[in-house]
Design an enzyme around this catalytic site. Structure first.
Site, PDB file in Angstrom:
ATOM      1  N   HIS A   1      -6.093   0.684   2.828  1.00  0.00           N
ATOM      2  CA  HIS A   1      -4.894   1.053   3.599  1.00  0.00           C
ATOM      3  C   HIS A   1      -4.619   2.557   3.553  1.00  0.00           C
ATOM      4  CE1 HIS A   1      -2.969  -2.309   5.482  1.00  0.00           C
ATOM      5  NE2 HIS A   1      -2.937  -3.042   4.394  1.00  0.00           N
TER       6      HIS A   1
ATOM      7  N   HIS B   1      -8.494  -3.829  -0.794  1.00  0.00           N
ATOM      8  CA  HIS B   1      -7.697  -3.940   0.439  1.00  0.00           C
ATOM      9  C   HIS B   1      -6.615  -2.860   0.460  1.00  0.00           C
ATOM     10  CE1 HIS B   1      -5.874  -6.194   3.832  1.00  0.00           C
ATOM     11  NE2 HIS B   1      -4.739  -5.716   3.340  1.00  0.00           N
ATOM     12  N   GLU B   2      -5.850  -2.757  -0.635  1.00  0.00           N
ATOM     13  CA  GLU B   2      -4.750  -1.781  -0.656  1.00  0.00           C
ATOM     14  C   GLU B   2      -5.278  -0.351  -0.627  1.00  0.00           C
ATOM     15  OE1 GLU B   2      -2.053  -3.122   0.028  1.00  0.00           O
ATOM     16  OE2 GLU B   2      -2.591  -5.147  -0.538  1.00  0.00           O
TER      17      GLU B   2
ATOM     18  N   GLU C   1       0.797  -1.223   0.000  1.00  0.00           N
ATOM     19  CA  GLU C   1       0.000   0.000   0.000  1.00  0.00           C
ATOM     20  C   GLU C   1       0.832   1.276   0.000  1.00  0.00           C
ATOM     21  OE1 GLU C   1       0.422  -1.445   4.340  1.00  0.00           O
ATOM     22  OE2 GLU C   1       0.133  -2.354   2.383  1.00  0.00           O
TER      23      GLU C   1
ATOM     24  N   TYR D   1      -4.803 -10.045  10.272  1.00  0.00           N
ATOM     25  CA  TYR D   1      -5.768  -9.727   9.219  1.00  0.00           C
ATOM     26  C   TYR D   1      -7.182 -10.175   9.593  1.00  0.00           C
ATOM     27  CZ  TYR D   1      -1.838  -8.936   5.955  1.00  0.00           C
ATOM     28  OH  TYR D   1      -0.717  -8.461   5.325  1.00  0.00           O
TER      29      TYR D   1
ATOM     30  N   GLU E   1      -3.878  -4.100   9.654  1.00  0.00           N
ATOM     31  CA  GLU E   1      -4.462  -5.111   8.775  1.00  0.00           C
ATOM     32  C   GLU E   1      -5.886  -5.531   9.133  1.00  0.00           C
ATOM     33  OE1 GLU E   1      -3.382  -5.641   6.015  1.00  0.00           O
ATOM     34  OE2 GLU E   1      -1.262  -5.116   6.075  1.00  0.00           O
TER      35      GLU E   1
ATOM     36  N   ASP F   1       8.286  -9.823  10.552  1.00  0.00           N
ATOM     37  CA  ASP F   1       7.559 -10.560   9.520  1.00  0.00           C
ATOM     38  C   ASP F   1       6.804 -11.747  10.100  1.00  0.00           C
ATOM     39  OD1 ASP F   1       8.004  -9.040   7.356  1.00  0.00           O
ATOM     40  OD2 ASP F   1       9.084 -10.533   6.187  1.00  0.00           O
TER      41      ASP F   1
END
Length: 600
Positions: A297, A293-294, A269, A381, A316, A373
């Site tokens: 953001h 979704h992006e 994003e 999410y 998220e 990560d």
């Protein structure tokens, strides 16, 4: 004054060496040269800083950077610097000597060819096969591998950049962008709204632009642009739907850049210029929920940012919730319900994989000493989304939307954390109502592992018809006679996920002959089918599987497929052979996970 207060209240970030309460960067002027022959970015990063504690040093994050010189003030007076001890995942602190009155710091540096954020592609790895390509992936803490920077989502900066690239190529950033190449290969960029470091982005390649609306458009390689423009034709409608839900879009333009297949994520994003994978070019616009979704953001994540990676769900979970509201507005509730059920299936799979009592299944995480990560799972999410759905159900949609609008406006262009969000939730929505507080159950959702017992289990009318078709097949109806007319990729995905384990070669072949799964042009369908092909040793799909793994770098697909392959000695041998060929096509974000997996 506001910004000082924000930094002073910023939570400590265990993934950054920076000490923003002492000396903090406010603005970056980047002047860099992109050298494809050497696979190196070199130049200078000049920061306007605020020395809040009148200290004698400022700390930046670096990892595998070559720091050549450091200067202070506009007159570029050379100063001393020290590079601290390396720490796993984090790299090294760069400690630059300053004076109490210092207002600017310049760092002369260059990257290394294997910098983790940078993916250098040779012409053969692109769609056009004529020119090389470079793209960055800074999230979560990889910005420090291509810029010396205070690499924490709790620190926001504005920036400008001067980027020199080969004249045949176009440079783009997460900023105001050119729409065509020039003859010099020099491009100037401005981002006047403060962003966190993980949203610093650069792409360089043989790119062209195609407008969609007055403030939207697509960048892609010439070979891809027509397919991309068709796929994303409804981008303007998505933007209108998003604004109708949660207020004005505040980033001026919303453009997409379609990257080569090695891009490790579905989308990233980056402000004003979302980077997307070509795996969503399904030719039927069936995978464009990723774009929703992006786009979402632009509010949750870019506008209001998680202050540390332990609070990743604030980015998220909100974005998944918002994405599905956009899709519902555009395509109706029954369509959005399918996405909700698939998301719930993904969440159940993740809970099973991590273990429902694992601390990593809490919304607020503890990632100290680990690569952030590791927190990028479906917990952030999907559990985040279902928590927000749960609140919506408790207070009603209208009241919840008013709350979310106030949240985005209150924290616009700021970083926040879980505690601050919960305080805002209690003050603005719960308002001392103990019955409502019990119903919302913050403790059960945010701080406890797994899912609370009273969580919503989504259902889908359209999936009920898929289940009927599946049951007919299971009871003997030939696959070719099933009523699958007008199924979207979501229905096909649900069908494939329901298929039994194990299946006979005859069953696999029958399904494949009827529905052409092995030759599907839809990456979601393909990836789900390959899992069955691997588990049932359906060798007809072997070549398609190898082609997919060699050409697609999206981690979401790669990890489950390689994991399934490594379940047997024969499969592991096949996985290692394919990986040896495919690895150069993958970004470091993917190889860091896969190297570990295949080592085992």
């Amino acid at each position: 004054m506001t910004e000082k207060k924000e930094v002073a209240n910023a939570p400590e970030d265990v993934h950054s060496f920076a000490k923003p309460t002492e000396a903090v960067a406010r603005h970056l002027d980047l002047d860099i040269n992109v050298n494809f022959d050497e696979k190196v970015i070199s130049g200078r990063a000049t920061y306007q800083i605020e020395n809040l504690a009148k200290t004698d040093h400022i700390i930046f994050d670096t990892r595998d950077l070559v720091i050549e010189k450091a200067y202070i003030s506009d007159s570029l007076t050379e100063t001393t610097f020290e590079i601290g001890k390396e720490q796993k995942h984090l790299g090294q602190p760069l400690i630059v000597a300053i004076k109490p009155e210092t207002k600017s710091v310049t760092i002369q540096y260059k990257t290394k060819p294997d910098a983790a954020a940078l993916q250098w592609l040779n012409p053969q790895q692109t769609a056009g096969k004529q020119h090389p390509f470079l793209f960055t992936q800074s999230q979560a803490i990889l910005a420090r591998t291509w810029i010396p920077i205070q690499d924490s989502p709790g620190i926001r900066i504005t920036y400008s950049a001067n980027v020199k690239v080969p004249p045949a190529l176009l440079a783009l950033m997460s900023a105001e962008n050119p729409q065509q190449k020039n003859s010099t290969g020099e491009y100037r960029f401005f981002m006047n709204q403060p962003i966190p470091s993980y949203l610093m982005a650069l792409a360089v390649g043989d790119l062209v632009f195609s407008p969609i609306g007055t403030s939207t458009g697509i960048y892609a390689e010439p070979a891809t642009i027509a397919a991309a423009a068709h796929e994303f034709a409804e981008l303007d409608k998505m933007l209108v739907a998003a604004e109708s839900l949660y207020g004005r879009y505040r980033w001026t333009r919303y453009d997409l850049l379609v990257l080569p297949p090695s891009f490790p994520f579905g989308g990233m994003e980056n402000p004003r210029l979302t980077f997307v994978t070509p795996t969503i070019l399904a030719k039927d616009r069936s995978l464009t929920s990723l774009i929703a979704h992006e786009l979402a953001h632009s509010w949750s994540g870019n506008l209001v940012t998680n202050g540390t990676w332990n609070d990743f769900w604030l980015n998220e979970g909100f974005t998944v919730y918002f994405e599905r509201r956009i899709m519902e507005q555009l395509y109706g509730k029954e369509y959005a319900d399918m996405l909700e059920v698939l998301g719930y299936q993904d969440l159940q799979h993740t809970l099973e994989e991590l273990g429902p009592k694992s601390e990593d299944t809490r919304l607020q995480l503890d990632l100290e000493g680990r690569d952030p990560d590791e927190g990028l799972t479906d917990i952030a999410y999907e559990k985040g989304n279902f928590f927000l759905r749960h609140i919506e159900q408790a207070v009603g949609r209208e009241r919840f939307d008013l709350f979310l609008n106030k949240y985005f406006n209150t924290f616009a262009f700021k970083s926040t954390n879980t505690d601050r969000f919960l305080e805002f939730l209690r003050t603005e929505l719960i308002k001392g109502d103990e019955k409502l507080a019990r119903k919302i159950n913050i403790e059960g959702w945010v701080f406890s592992p797994g899912l609370p017992k009273d969580h919503l289990v989504p259902a889908s009318k359209r999936f009920e018809q898929v289940e009927q078709a599946y049951n007919s097949w299971k009871n003997g109806t030939p696959a070719a006679q099933l009523n699958t007319k007008d199924w979207s990729s979501h229905e096909w995905l649900h069908f494939i996920r329901m298929l039994p384990e194990p299946m006979t070669t005859q069953q696999m072949a029958e399904l494949d002959k009827a529905f052409h799964f092995t030759n599907s042009g839809n990456s979601e369908v393909l990836a789900a089918w390959f899992l069955h092909a691997i588990r049932n040793n359906y060798t007809t799909a072997d070549q398609a599987l190898e082609t997919f793994l060699t050409n697609v770098g999206r981690r979401k697909f790669l990890v489950p497929i390689y994991k399934a392959l490594t379940a047997t000695p024969e499969g592991k041998k096949k996985a290692l052979a394919i990986y040896a060929k495919a690895r150069p096509n993958y970004h470091a974000v993917s190889t860091s996970t896969l190297d570990e997996l295949l080592k085992k």
